[in-house]
Design an enzyme around this catalytic site. Structure first.
Site, short mmCIF file in Angstrom:
data_model
loop_
_atom_site.label_atom_id
_atom_site.label_comp_id
_atom_site.label_asym_id
_atom_site.label_seq_id
_atom_site.Cartn_x
_atom_site.Cartn_y
_atom_site.Cartn_z
N HIS A 107 0.85 -1.19 0.00
CA HIS A 107 0.00 0.00 0.00
C HIS A 107 0.89 1.24 0.00
O HIS A 107 1.97 1.26 0.60
CB HIS A 107 -0.93 0.00 1.20
CG HIS A 107 -2.11 -0.92 1.03
ND1 HIS A 107 -3.40 -0.51 1.26
CD2 HIS A 107 -2.18 -2.21 0.63
CE1 HIS A 107 -4.23 -1.52 1.02
NE2 HIS A 107 -3.51 -2.57 0.63
N GLU A 137 1.02 4.32 1.36
CA GLU A 137 1.53 4.99 2.55
C GLU A 137 2.54 4.13 3.31
O GLU A 137 3.49 4.65 3.90
CB GLU A 137 0.38 5.41 3.48
CG GLU A 137 -0.64 4.33 3.74
CD GLU A 137 -1.79 4.38 2.75
OE1 GLU A 137 -1.54 4.16 1.55
OE2 GLU A 137 -2.94 4.61 3.18
N CYS A 140 -6.80 2.97 4.20
CA CYS A 140 -7.77 1.87 4.35
C CYS A 140 -7.95 1.54 5.82
O CYS A 140 -7.09 1.79 6.65
CB CYS A 140 -7.29 0.65 3.56
SG CYS A 140 -5.79 -0.13 4.21
N CYS A 164 -3.97 0.29 6.93
CA CYS A 164 -3.10 1.47 6.93
C CYS A 164 -3.51 2.46 8.02
O CYS A 164 -2.65 3.14 8.58
CB CYS A 164 -3.14 2.15 5.56
SG CYS A 164 -2.39 1.17 4.24
#
Length: 688
Positions: A381, A383, A437, A507
């Site tokens: 992901h 980040e 997320c 995240c």
């Protein structure tokens, strides 16, 4: 001016004759007035006016002229009666019953009201009419002046100062309204605005003449004022929390002119008031006086916001850097559903700002590709990858400091023996194109979607109140998250290899973790003090209220932390304009870049390795552990034995203490258990 008052004089009668506005237009001659009265006083006459009882005329014949004045003003709006007008000028007045006289079949009521220190008493055959008469007398008192010149000065009319403006005779209505009549084609002032405009002029005149200034009008509530400016607004309750046995808190939100404003308070009313205050200040530059304790105490329960122009500048820096890097790449790499990066500033000076880390990606590795040598990237992901790219930058800065000729160029300074910390005013700012997320995205009513049919507040969050603020895990090789239970599942190496889904924390949960433990992770904690984010900018959010609550509420029961660790609260912001998002399904690639790299690295998110060669990524555990070992030998030359990756991490005692303390607080608050990956993946040594 007096028309407004005298129209109220007969307001009770007017209310009983709703169809008076349907009268045909006539001239202002006396014959017409007499005809009008005859039709009014006739039950079932041909005029079509049906009344329960005839109008009561006063001795001075005011009613005829009042009706004609009413007809002239009917082109604007229906007049308000004296009670309504007086209540608008002096809200909250108290009417009291003074006496009741006369026989039972014909009583006479007397009701009084106090305005500006004066008592006005009205009488009538019913309490309603007596109350109306008292209001009419109070309204008339607003324009009484000692002499005619002062009255004309108040009205702004000096053409005929000798006229007796304070006369109570039948000729005052025409004198008053001569200056206010407008042509039929003009819009004109409404009935109520005429009243307010004239009273404002009179107050100014009384101030100039040294007269008594009336009491200031009681201010309207922010909700009422906002509703006047934008009628028909609807407020949505975003959250309701119980703190202790009786203490409750609500969060209300309202959408005004495409923007979302929210407020919090001990009741829904107070929360709505705070939301309205925010909207009034932001959109209309109206600052209303606080009504007591309208909300929760700010401190740790509300997250401060990053200035909008600064947040936009962070986004533009990252976007331009990304465009320059993907110029020679495949078109599939140029399109992304999630872009993240970190910008470093010295203070808040953007002139020397640098993009130090950048990445894209929305998926995680498949369980079958899990490595027991740390040679894959589990979570791709954006980040998470940006944070791992930042780790490479921190390693390079420590290595720079250890070179005698270059130590002044490093962002680190030596703090204690074998310890380092960031220089003063070094700040890291993270940008994420979509909300992270997990709970930060799922329960946010402000997420901008591509569905233009529903641009307002989302209603989907109502379905997820049960799991609000709970830890969530990502879906293997896909997008989306699911909540964890209070006792999270234990992942085993053989279970994952035999087909069980690999569980990775969301995240939102990882950003919350960074706000406690820092971005540097366990390995770098051997050398440096915790490194925290100064701000987080989310491109797809209209409002950061929900994300701020998620990040802060998980810190509430954390307890005392060791020195150098803190409950970090990064400044939050969205963008002034939403970033364009590529439609369609996300690709299975992730790119990363760190300051000093010559090109992007492209990773296959399913395998966690380089897409072009299938070799380990520069962001995998093995690569970062290699840099740590090299640095560790320089800082602490005496090494008794080679450490495994997991042993090196566990040796960072203060870091591990805070980590376990935070995990316990999550369990105690019922938010879930942090799910760990099989321990076998961290039990590797570096090859000599």
């Amino acid at each position: 001016m007096l028309c407004c008052f005298t129209a109220g004089t007969s307001s009770a009668e007017v209310k009983e004759n709703r169809n008076i506005g349907n009268l045909e237009d006539r001239t202002t001659g006396s014959a017409e007035c007499q005809s009008l009265f005859r039709s009014d006083s006739t039950r079932g006459g041909s005029s079509g006016l049906k009344r329960k009882r005839p109008l009561e005329e006063d001795n001075n014949g005011h009613l005829c002229q009042l009706r004609l004045i009413y007809k002239k003003l009917s082109c604007f709006e229906a007049p308000k009666n004296a009670l309504v007008q007086l209540n608008e000028l002096r809200p909250g007045l108290q009417y009291r019953m003074v006496s009741q006289t006369g026989p039972v079949h014909a009583p006479v009521f007397s009701i009084a009201v106090e305005v500006n220190g004066l008592t006005f008493e009205g009488t009538g055959p019913t309490k309603k009419k007596a109350k109306m008469r008292a209001a009419e007398l109070a309204l008339k008192s607003f324009i009484q002046f000692p002499n005619a010149p002062q009255a004309h000065l108040a009205m702004g009319n000096m053409s005929n100062p000798s006229a007796d403006f304070t006369s109570d005779q039948a000729d005052f209505p025409d004198t008053l309204f001569k200056e206010f009549e407008s042509s039929p084609c003009s819009d004109g002032l409404s009935h109520g605005r005429l009243l307010r405009h004239t009273l404002d002029l009179m107050v100014q005149a009384q101030q100039r003449l040294g007269g008594i200034v009336p009491e200031p009008e009681a201010p309207k509530s922010p909700v009422a004022l906002l509703n006047e400016l934008r009628p028909g607004l609807r407020y949505a309750c975003l959250s309701e929390r119980v703190e202790g046995r009786r203490l409750r808190s609500f969060v209300m939100a309202v959408r005004v002119d495409g923007q979302i404003f929210e407020g919090c308070g001990r009741s829904k009313k107070l929360a709505k008031t705070q939301a309205a205050q925010c909207a009034l200040q932001a959109l209309f530059n109206i600052r209303t006086a606080p009504e007591g304790r309208t909300g929760l105490r700010a401190s740790r329960k509300s997250c401060p916001h990053l200035p909008q122009d600064f947040a936009d500048s962070i986004f533009h820096l990252l976007r331009e850097k990304y465009r320059s890097l993907v110029g020679g790449c495949s078109p599939v790499h140029c399109q992304h559903k999630s872009l993240a990066g970190i910008v470093m500033t010295r203070g808040l000076d953007l002139r020397n700002a640098q993009v130090v880390a950048l990445s894209t990606g929305t998926k995680c590795i498949k369980g079958e590709y899990l490595s027991d040598q740390g040679q894959v990237v589990n979570d791709c992901h954006a980040e998470v990858m940006a944070r791992r790219a930042l780790l490479r930058f921190l390693y390079s800065q420590l290595e720079l400091f250890l070179r005698p000729e270059d130590w002044e160029d490093s962002i680190f300074v030596q703090h204690k023996e074998c310890g380092y910390r960031l220089r003063e005013n070094i700040h890291f700012h993270m940008y994420i194109s979509t909300s992270p997320c997990g709970d930060g995205r799922l329960n946010s009513p402000y997420e901008i979607t591509t569905d233009r049919k529903t641009p307002g507040l989302s209603v989907a969050f109502v379905c997820h109140r049960k799991h609000r603020n709970q830890l969530r895990t990502k879906i293997e090789s896909g997008e989306g998250t699911v909540p964890v239970q209070c006792k999270g599942p234990v992942q085993t190496w053989d279970g994952v290899l035999q087909g069980e889904q690999l569980i990775t924390m969301s995240c939102t949960d990882k950003i919350t973790r960074w706000n406690i433990l820092g971005l540097q992770g366990a390995l770098l904690s051997h050398f440096v003090e915790p490194v925290y984010l100064y701000s987080v900018t989310v491109g797809s959010l209209r409002h950061t209220g929900h994300l701020g609550r998620v990040l802060n509420q998980r810190q509430e029961r954390l307890g005392q932390l060791p020195t150098t660790y803190r409950r970090n609260q990064p400044l939050l912001s969205g963008l002034s304009g939403a970033e364009y998002q590529h439609p369609g399904k996300a690709s299975c690639v992730s790119v990363n870049w760190t300051l000093g790299d010559t090109e992007l690295e492209v990773i296959n998110t399913a395998t966690g390795q380089r897409r072009d060669s299938g070799t380990p990524s520069r962001l995998c555990k093995h690569s970062l552990f290699t840099r740590w070992s090299r640095l560790y030998r320089k800082v602490r030359p005496v090494i008794h034995r080679m450490l495994m990756y997991c042993e090196a991490k566990m040796a960072a005692c203060p870091y591990q203490t805070v980590k376990q303390q935070w995990f316990r607080s999550l369990q105690e608050t019922g938010l879930g258990t942090w799910v760990k990956k099989p321990p076998e993946q961290d039990q590797f040594l570096l090859s000599v």
